[in-house]
Design a protein around this motif. Structure first.
Motif, short mmCIF file in Angstrom:
data_model
loop_
_atom_site.label_atom_id
_atom_site.label_comp_id
_atom_site.label_asym_id
_atom_site.label_seq_id
_atom_site.Cartn_x
_atom_site.Cartn_y
_atom_site.Cartn_z
N ILE A 48 60.06 66.41 68.02
CA ILE A 48 60.79 66.71 69.25
C ILE A 48 60.26 65.86 70.40
CG2 ILE A 48 61.33 68.54 70.91
CD1 ILE A 48 60.79 70.44 68.38
N VAL A 49 61.17 65.21 71.10
CA VAL A 49 60.84 64.45 72.31
C VAL A 49 61.45 65.22 73.48
CG1 VAL A 49 61.11 62.28 73.54
CG2 VAL A 49 60.78 62.27 71.05
N LEU A 50 60.60 65.57 74.44
CA LEU A 50 61.05 66.35 75.59
C LEU A 50 61.78 65.46 76.60
CD1 LEU A 50 57.83 68.50 76.07
CD2 LEU A 50 59.91 69.09 74.81
N ASN A 51 62.37 66.10 77.61
CA ASN A 51 63.06 65.38 78.67
C ASN A 51 62.49 65.85 80.00
OD1 ASN A 51 64.80 63.97 80.27
ND2 ASN A 51 66.60 65.18 79.76
N PRO A 52 61.71 65.02 80.71
CA PRO A 52 61.35 63.64 80.41
C PRO A 52 60.40 63.57 79.20
CG PRO A 52 60.15 64.37 82.34
CD PRO A 52 61.10 65.48 81.97
N PRO A 53 60.38 62.41 78.53
CA PRO A 53 59.57 62.28 77.32
C PRO A 53 58.08 62.48 77.59
CG PRO A 53 61.12 60.47 77.49
CD PRO A 53 61.16 61.21 78.80
N GLN A 54 57.41 63.19 76.69
CA GLN A 54 55.97 63.39 76.79
C GLN A 54 55.25 62.11 76.36
OE1 GLN A 54 57.93 64.75 74.49
NE2 GLN A 54 56.95 64.74 72.50
N ALA A 55 54.03 61.95 76.86
CA ALA A 55 53.19 60.84 76.41
C ALA A 55 52.70 61.15 75.00
CB ALA A 55 52.00 60.66 77.35
N GLY A 56 52.65 60.15 74.16
CA GLY A 56 52.12 60.35 72.81
C GLY A 56 53.22 60.64 71.80
N ASP A 57 52.79 61.18 70.69
CA ASP A 57 53.69 61.42 69.56
C ASP A 57 54.69 62.53 69.86
OD1 ASP A 57 52.35 59.52 68.04
OD2 ASP A 57 50.95 60.99 67.22
N TYR A 64 55.46 77.03 71.35
CA TYR A 64 54.48 77.44 72.34
C TYR A 64 54.61 76.55 73.56
CZ TYR A 64 52.47 80.09 68.51
OH TYR A 64 52.29 80.97 67.48
N PRO A 65 54.10 76.98 74.69
CA PRO A 65 54.16 76.15 75.89
C PRO A 65 53.48 74.80 75.67
CG PRO A 65 53.53 78.37 76.46
CD PRO A 65 53.50 78.29 74.97
N PHE A 66 53.97 73.80 76.38
CA PHE A 66 53.42 72.45 76.29
C PHE A 66 53.38 71.88 77.69
CE2 PHE A 66 53.87 67.87 76.01
CZ PHE A 66 52.93 67.53 75.05
N ALA A 67 52.28 71.24 78.06
CA ALA A 67 52.18 70.64 79.39
C ALA A 67 51.29 69.41 79.33
CB ALA A 67 51.62 71.64 80.40
N GLN A 68 51.61 68.45 80.19
CA GLN A 68 50.79 67.26 80.36
C GLN A 68 50.59 67.01 81.84
OE1 GLN A 68 52.93 64.14 78.22
NE2 GLN A 68 51.56 64.42 76.47
N VAL A 69 49.42 66.51 82.16
CA VAL A 69 49.13 66.01 83.51
C VAL A 69 48.84 64.53 83.32
CG1 VAL A 69 47.62 66.13 85.51
CG2 VAL A 69 48.24 68.23 84.29
N GLY A 70 49.72 63.70 83.87
CA GLY A 70 49.63 62.27 83.57
C GLY A 70 49.92 62.10 82.09
N ASP A 71 49.01 61.43 81.39
CA ASP A 71 49.17 61.26 79.94
C ASP A 71 48.30 62.22 79.14
OD1 ASP A 71 50.97 59.24 80.39
OD2 ASP A 71 49.55 57.61 80.05
N ALA A 72 47.60 63.14 79.82
CA ALA A 72 46.69 64.07 79.14
C ALA A 72 47.41 65.38 78.83
CB ALA A 72 45.47 64.35 80.01
#
Length: 91
Positions: A48-57, A64-72
């Motif tokens: 699954i690619v989120l919108n906007p796309p997440q960094a990484g695979d 479950y919840p998913f979050a990134q700050v920058g590319d982390a």
């Protein structure tokens, strides 16, 4: 096909049912391929690619919840750094 065997097992444990009990058979029929009115569909498939796309695979699943700050990516299993809550309001 949506399936949630955990809900069947939980109901069996709460009601002290065996696999062959008629009520357990009814739960299996209900939760196999059904989405009750208190659930939402978050995604279909894998990679699954989120919108906007997440960094990484791509994400393998999105249950479950998913979050990134920058590319982390934030560790959703760490309650000290990742807090969230679900709310529901019936219309």
């Amino acid at each position: 096909m949506p399936v949630d065997p955990a809900d069947v097992r939980k109901a069996m444990l709460v009601e002290n049912l065996k696999l062959e009990d008629p009520k357990a058979v009814e739960y299996k029929a209900y939760f196999w391929g059904g989405i009750d009115p208190y659930r939402i569909k978050l995604s279909t498939g894998r990679d699954i690619v989120l919108n906007p796309p997440q960094a990484g695979d791509p994400l393998n699943t999105f249950g479950y919840p998913f979050a990134q700050v920058g590319d982390a990516t934030i560790d959703w299993l760490d309650p000290a750094t990742f807090k969230y809550k679900f709310t529901f309001r019936e219309k």
